[in-house]
Design a protein around this motif. Structure first.
Motif, PDB file in Angstrom:
ATOM      1  N   UNK A  56       0.823  -1.203   0.000  1.00 43.67           N
ATOM      2  CA  UNK A  56       0.000   0.000   0.000  1.00 43.67           C
ATOM      3  C   UNK A  56       0.858   1.254   0.000  1.00 43.67           C
ATOM      4  N   UNK A  57       0.183   2.388  -0.184  1.00 42.75           N
ATOM      5  CA  UNK A  57       0.898   3.649  -0.215  1.00 42.75           C
ATOM      6  C   UNK A  57       1.417   3.982   1.177  1.00 42.75           C
ATOM      7  N   UNK A  58       2.648   4.527   1.229  1.00 39.35           N
ATOM      8  CA  UNK A  58       3.239   5.011   2.480  1.00 39.35           C
ATOM      9  C   UNK A  58       3.575   3.910   3.473  1.00 39.35           C
ATOM     10  N   UNK A  59       3.790   2.665   3.035  1.00 32.94           N
ATOM     11  CA  UNK A  59       4.243   1.652   3.993  1.00 32.94           C
ATOM     12  C   UNK A  59       5.751   1.647   4.125  1.00 32.94           C
ATOM     13  N   UNK A  60       6.467   2.221   3.147  1.00 32.47           N
ATOM     14  CA  UNK A  60       7.918   2.264   3.263  1.00 32.47           C
ATOM     15  C   UNK A  60       8.640   1.376   2.272  1.00 32.47           C
ATOM     16  N   UNK A  61       8.055   1.188   1.074  1.00 34.13           N
ATOM     17  CA  UNK A  61       8.693   0.309   0.103  1.00 34.13           C
ATOM     18  C   UNK A  61       9.994   0.908  -0.402  1.00 34.13           C
ATOM     19  N   UNK A  62      10.001   2.223  -0.719  1.00 33.93           N
ATOM     20  CA  UNK A  62      11.205   2.831  -1.260  1.00 33.93           C
ATOM     21  C   UNK A  62      12.315   2.800  -0.221  1.00 33.93           C
ATOM     22  N   UNK A  63      11.975   3.101   1.044  1.00 34.62           N
ATOM     23  CA  UNK A  63      12.997   3.034   2.092  1.00 34.62           C
ATOM     24  C   UNK A  63      13.523   1.623   2.241  1.00 34.62           C
ATOM     25  N   UNK A  64      12.633   0.629   2.129  1.00 39.75           N
ATOM     26  CA  UNK A  64      13.070  -0.757   2.266  1.00 39.75           C
ATOM     27  C   UNK A  64      14.033  -1.133   1.148  1.00 39.75           C
ATOM     28  N   UNK A  65      13.724  -0.709  -0.097  1.00 43.26           N
ATOM     29  CA  UNK A  65      14.607  -1.050  -1.214  1.00 43.26           C
ATOM     30  C   UNK A  65      15.988  -0.450  -1.016  1.00 43.26           C
ATOM     31  N   UNK A  66      16.044   0.807  -0.578  1.00 42.66           N
ATOM     32  CA  UNK A  66      17.344   1.413  -0.355  1.00 42.66           C
ATOM     33  C   UNK A  66      18.060   0.765   0.809  1.00 42.66           C
ATOM     34  N   UNK A  67      17.313   0.298   1.795  1.00 45.93           N
ATOM     35  CA  UNK A  67      17.939  -0.408   2.917  1.00 45.93           C
ATOM     36  C   UNK A  67      18.545  -1.713   2.440  1.00 45.93           C
TER      37      UNK A  67
ATOM     38  N   UNK B  87     -16.810   7.012   9.817  1.00 48.70           N
ATOM     39  CA  UNK B  87     -15.399   7.314  10.019  1.00 48.70           C
ATOM     40  C   UNK B  87     -14.533   6.082   9.796  1.00 48.70           C
ATOM     41  N   UNK B  88     -14.913   4.968  10.464  1.00 46.04           N
ATOM     42  CA  UNK B  88     -14.044   3.799  10.351  1.00 46.04           C
ATOM     43  C   UNK B  88     -14.174   3.125   9.007  1.00 46.04           C
ATOM     44  N   UNK B  89     -15.397   3.059   8.460  1.00 46.90           N
ATOM     45  CA  UNK B  89     -15.560   2.243   7.258  1.00 46.90           C
ATOM     46  C   UNK B  89     -15.199   2.988   5.987  1.00 46.90           C
ATOM     47  N   UNK B  90     -15.448   4.290   5.928  1.00 41.88           N
ATOM     48  CA  UNK B  90     -15.231   4.999   4.680  1.00 41.88           C
ATOM     49  C   UNK B  90     -13.996   5.872   4.710  1.00 41.88           C
ATOM     50  N   UNK B  91     -13.893   6.737   5.715  1.00 47.75           N
ATOM     51  CA  UNK B  91     -12.765   7.647   5.737  1.00 47.75           C
ATOM     52  C   UNK B  91     -11.475   6.891   6.016  1.00 47.75           C
ATOM     53  N   UNK B  92     -11.476   6.097   7.058  1.00 51.95           N
ATOM     54  CA  UNK B  92     -10.254   5.453   7.489  1.00 51.95           C
ATOM     55  C   UNK B  92     -10.206   4.017   7.041  1.00 51.95           C
ATOM     56  N   UNK B  93     -10.648   3.749   5.810  1.00 55.15           N
ATOM     57  CA  UNK B  93     -10.674   2.346   5.427  1.00 55.15           C
ATOM     58  C   UNK B  93      -9.296   1.832   5.077  1.00 55.15           C
ATOM     59  N   UNK B  94      -8.308   2.719   4.889  1.00 51.39           N
ATOM     60  CA  UNK B  94      -6.962   2.243   4.583  1.00 51.39           C
ATOM     61  C   UNK B  94      -6.007   2.352   5.748  1.00 51.39           C
ATOM     62  N   UNK B  95      -6.436   2.966   6.829  1.00 50.52           N
ATOM     63  CA  UNK B  95      -5.525   3.156   7.951  1.00 50.52           C
ATOM     64  C   UNK B  95      -6.144   2.599   9.210  1.00 50.52           C
ATOM     65  N   UNK B  96      -5.274   2.394  10.204  1.00 44.08           N
ATOM     66  CA  UNK B  96      -5.775   2.054  11.534  1.00 44.08           C
ATOM     67  C   UNK B  96      -6.097   3.342  12.270  1.00 44.08           C
ATOM     68  N   UNK B  97      -7.140   3.334  13.090  1.00 45.85           N
ATOM     69  CA  UNK B  97      -7.509   4.526  13.848  1.00 45.85           C
ATOM     70  C   UNK B  97      -6.724   4.536  15.150  1.00 45.85           C
ATOM     71  N   UNK B  98      -5.754   5.429  15.240  1.00 49.03           N
ATOM     72  CA  UNK B  98      -4.960   5.465  16.466  1.00 49.03           C
ATOM     73  C   UNK B  98      -5.483   6.486  17.455  1.00 49.03           C
TER      74      UNK B  98
ATOM     75  N   UNK C 137      -0.587   8.706   5.800  1.00 49.72           N
ATOM     76  CA  UNK C 137      -0.773   8.248   7.173  1.00 49.72           C
ATOM     77  C   UNK C 137      -0.324   9.291   8.183  1.00 49.72           C
ATOM     78  N   UNK C 138       0.549  10.233   7.750  1.00 50.50           N
ATOM     79  CA  UNK C 138       1.037  11.190   8.743  1.00 50.50           C
ATOM     80  C   UNK C 138       0.021  12.274   9.011  1.00 50.50           C
ATOM     81  N   UNK C 139      -0.670  12.735   7.958  1.00 53.07           N
ATOM     82  CA  UNK C 139      -1.493  13.923   8.117  1.00 53.07           C
ATOM     83  C   UNK C 139      -2.970  13.609   8.217  1.00 53.07           C
ATOM     84  N   UNK C 140      -3.340  12.336   8.357  1.00 54.66           N
ATOM     85  CA  UNK C 140      -4.753  11.987   8.246  1.00 54.66           C
ATOM     86  C   UNK C 140      -5.581  12.623   9.340  1.00 54.66           C
TER      87      UNK C 140
END
Lengths: 246, 460
Positions: free
Chosen positions: A16-27, B25-36, B379-382
């Motif tokens: 998936x996006x933003x899991x760190x594939x590019x960093x892993x390849x360089x590692x 929120x959980x099913x549509x917005x955050x369907x690709x991330x974990x809710x921390x 994932x950083x700015x969600x």
């Protein structure tokens, strides 16, 4: 040297996006620690690997790690990059359980067998669901950002937890599993050593892996010498099936 | 007894909306991330439930459900809480999260900086009211009217921008006359070009990798040897030449690879767009696609009429005096000749109209939000983005309540005026028309520019 330019093995790095594939390849290639933007399309990162290290058939091989961007909108078009790959690394983010559940989707894209990504709370059940045994090319599953979850350990022996900001230490369990995976990928290509007698004569000239300061575990100073031995293949020493010349 | 029943109804509906927001929120917005961060989820669901209950209270007003006195109380309470959330809670927490994610701020300084940001935000929020003919500070500072007038300005702007864009985007997406005729063979040709570019990149990188390996080997050999002075001099001369040769080769290949990589990215993005177009063409041939195509024609007519009407409104400085409900009844009575009990039907129809508007705007906003969030968040700015969405959603709903006033007959307008306070409602409608027009025209211009440039690209 011209025949050497044709020898490199294509390995996909998916996730998936933003899991760190590019960093892993360089590692894996031995240059960890930088920050990278989101990959668009695919970037290729070259990494050296000692095939069958420690045996008489040891060779230095070049791997192409195809780091394929994981954005959802680009997923259908990214399948153009899958052709010709002999192995795949599926990457998930250890801080994000959904990325691990989505690995089943990526596996389906690889081999076309439908798998329903159902959610589950048990990490072992999630791990089992991604049945890499049913895929026709070797698949390795790697979890990144291990420095953010130091309390978690891998579910089984063939899963890796990697911190891509640091070098992979030679002799660590991670490097052994990675080496085994790359070896199994290289076994599937139509390339092998010459007859074993030739290598027995040359084995004295190969020095054991001397690591050069600043580089990863896969670069040796005798790589150039052993590369000169790689030419056409007549017979695989590991099976009895004669395989045609490449 | 009446009071108890009312409280139960309102509380139950609030809880129901809260649960809906939570699940969305959980099913549509955050369907690709974990809710921390559960607090952000709570704020989002809370804002959502308050906004929905605003609509619900309007419907109750028209349908005359519940006791009027308690209705008035609920209105005031609901509005105050949601305004407090929009002006105090969400901005502070957004500033806190943003400052926390900045690496160069010390942990001790986050709280004071957050408060500073909030005070700056309040200042600008207050200043928004200056250029517009809304209440002056003579009428008190912390009243609901002051806050809601400013929230209304921002919310009406957001609504008008979204409506303008949607009015142009919907016909463009669904009507087939706007679709470019693309064929599978173009996609295959593009794929071939992309694979060719990638092959060239790979072969150059192979050469570069081997050169780098050779360079490392030479450097290692040089540093590990201990030769005599003369042989060192000789080897320096020799190796120096081949080393610099290698280095120059490596840097030359790097400079060759960069434009190839840019080309491959560009080709890939074109391929993505081409595949999208192919999917749309395929979809338009299905039954659902043809249905949407026909709908698109009607909708485009409606949008053109709306653009025209807002233009007329601005030019002739006219605010629509008659609301759609009364106009519909007038038409049906005078021209079509149906005999209707005006009072009964006007209540029924305005109740229906308000309900439809409420549901479609809630649904439309949620769908748009989910699509935008999934595409622009990482994932950083969600968390920060979703708080921004909660803020926009709250302002959007508050101002649609404001604008709802125009759509209902006069006897219900009085109630809304009572609740919302002495605001210059005409100003908001005029402002909506202006921004709607600007947004629609800008969207048309942008779409035609995009279309022209991609036509030029795809012609060969």
């Amino acid at each position: 040297m011209s025949s050497l330019d044709e020898t490199s093995t294509k390995i996909l790095v998916l996730g998936d996006s933003c899991v760190g594939k590019t960093s892993l390849c360089h590692c894996i290639a031995g240059e960890p620690g930088r920050n990278y933007d989101s990959t668009i399309g695919a970037t290729v990162i070259m990494a050296w690997h000692e095939y069958r290290a420690g045996t008489p058939e040891q060779r230095t091989e070049l791997l192409e790690l195809w780091d394929i961007g994981g954005m959802v909108a680009h997923r259908q078009a990214a399948q153009v990059f899958f052709e010709g790959a002999v192995g795949a690394i599926l990457v998930h983010d250890l801080t994000n359980k959904r990325s691990e559940e989505n690995l089943a989707t990526w596996l389906t894209m690889l081999d076309g067998k439908p798998r329903a990504p159902k959610t589950s709370k048990d990490p072992a059940a999630v791990a089992l669901k991604v049945d890499i045994e049913s895929c026709n090319i070797p698949v390795l599953i790697v979890g990144t950002k291990a420095d953010l979850v130091p309390h978690k350990g891998p579910v089984s022996y063939d899963r890796l937890h990697i911190d891509s900001l640091k070098n992979i230490l030679r002799g660590s369990a991670n490097s052994i599993t990675l080496a085994r995976f790359f070896d199994s990928c290289l076994d599937r290509t139509r390339r092998t050593s010459l007859s074993s007698s030739f290598f027995a004569a040359n084995s004295r000239s190969m020095t054991p892996n001397t690591s050069i300061a600043g580089s990863g575990p896969n670069v040796t100073s005798s790589g150039a010498a052993s590369n000169a031995n790689v030419t056409n293949r007549t017979m695989s020493p590991f099976t009895t099936i004669p395989i045609g010349q490449s | 007894m009446e009071g108890n029943y009312d409280t139960w109804v309102v509380t139950a509906s609030l809880i129901l909306f809260f649960i809906t927001g939570w699940i969305f929120y959980t099913k549509q917005l955050f369907k690709n991330y974990e809710v921390h961060n559960k607090f952000v989820q709570f704020i989002f669901s809370f804002t959502f439930s308050l906004s929905c209950s605003l609509f619900e209270l309007i419907i109750f007003e028209i349908a005359d459900v519940l006791d009027p006195v308690s209705r008035q109380n609920y209105w005031t309470n609901c509005l105050s809480i949601i305004l407090f959330t929009l002006v105090v809670v969400i901005p502070i927490y957004m500033a806190f999260l943003s400052i926390q994610s900045l690496k160069f701020i010390q942990p001790k300084a986050t709280l004071p900086l957050t408060l500073l940001f909030w005070i700056v935000f309040l200042y600008f929020f207050w200043k928004i009211g200056d250029p517009f003919p809304i209440l002056s500070s003579k009428h008190g500072i912390f009243t609901i009217e002051q806050v809601i007038s400013r929230v209304g300005v921002i919310g009406v702007t957001v609504m008008a921008v979204l409506s303008g864009f949607g009015a142009v985007n919907a016909p463009y997406t669904y009507m087939t006359i706007f679709m470019r005729p693309v064929e599978e063979i173009q996609a295959q040709q593009l794929e071939k070009r992309l694979i060719h570019a990638m092959d060239m990149i790979v072969s150059k990188k192979r050469k570069m990798a081997r050169n780098q390996l050779e360079l490392k080997r030479l450097n290692a050999e040089k540093s590990s040897k201990e030769p005599s002075f003369l042989s060192r001099l000789w080897s320096n001369f020799n190796e120096g030449v081949s080393e610099t040769n290698l280095e120059s080769q490596i840097s030359r290949m790097e400079s060759e690879i960069k434009p190839l990589e840019t080309l491959s990215k560009y080709l890939f993005l074109e391929l993505v767009e081409l595949r999208n177009m192919l999917d749309r063409v395929k979809f338009s041939k299905t039954f659902l696609g043809m249905y949407f195509n026909v709908l698109g024609h009607f909708f485009s007519l409606y949008c053109i009429w709306k653009i025209f009407i807002s233009f007329i409104n601005i030019i002739f400085d006219r605010v629509g005096k008659v609301d759609p409900v009364t106009r519909l009844i007038e038409i049906s009575v005078n021209y079509v000749g149906i005999d209707m009990d005006v009072r009964y039907w006007s209540q029924y129809i305005s109740f229906f109209l308000v309900g439809v508007i409420a549901i479609t705007s809630v649904r439309g906003l949620l769908i748009t939000m989910a699509k935008f969030f999934v595409s622009i968040s990482n994932i950083r700015s969600s968390n920060i983005i979703v708080l921004g969405f909660a803020q926009i959603m709250g302002m959007y709903f508050v101002s649609s309540v404001l604008l709802m006033r125009m759509n209902v007959p006069p006897q219900y307008r009085i109630i809304l005026t009572q609740v919302l306070g002495k605001l210059q409602f005409n100003f908001y409608h005029r402002w909506f028309d202006v921004i709607f027009l600007i947004s629609a025209v800008t969207s048309i211009v942008v779409f035609s520019i995009i279309r022209k440039s991609s036509d030029a690209r795809f012609r060969h």
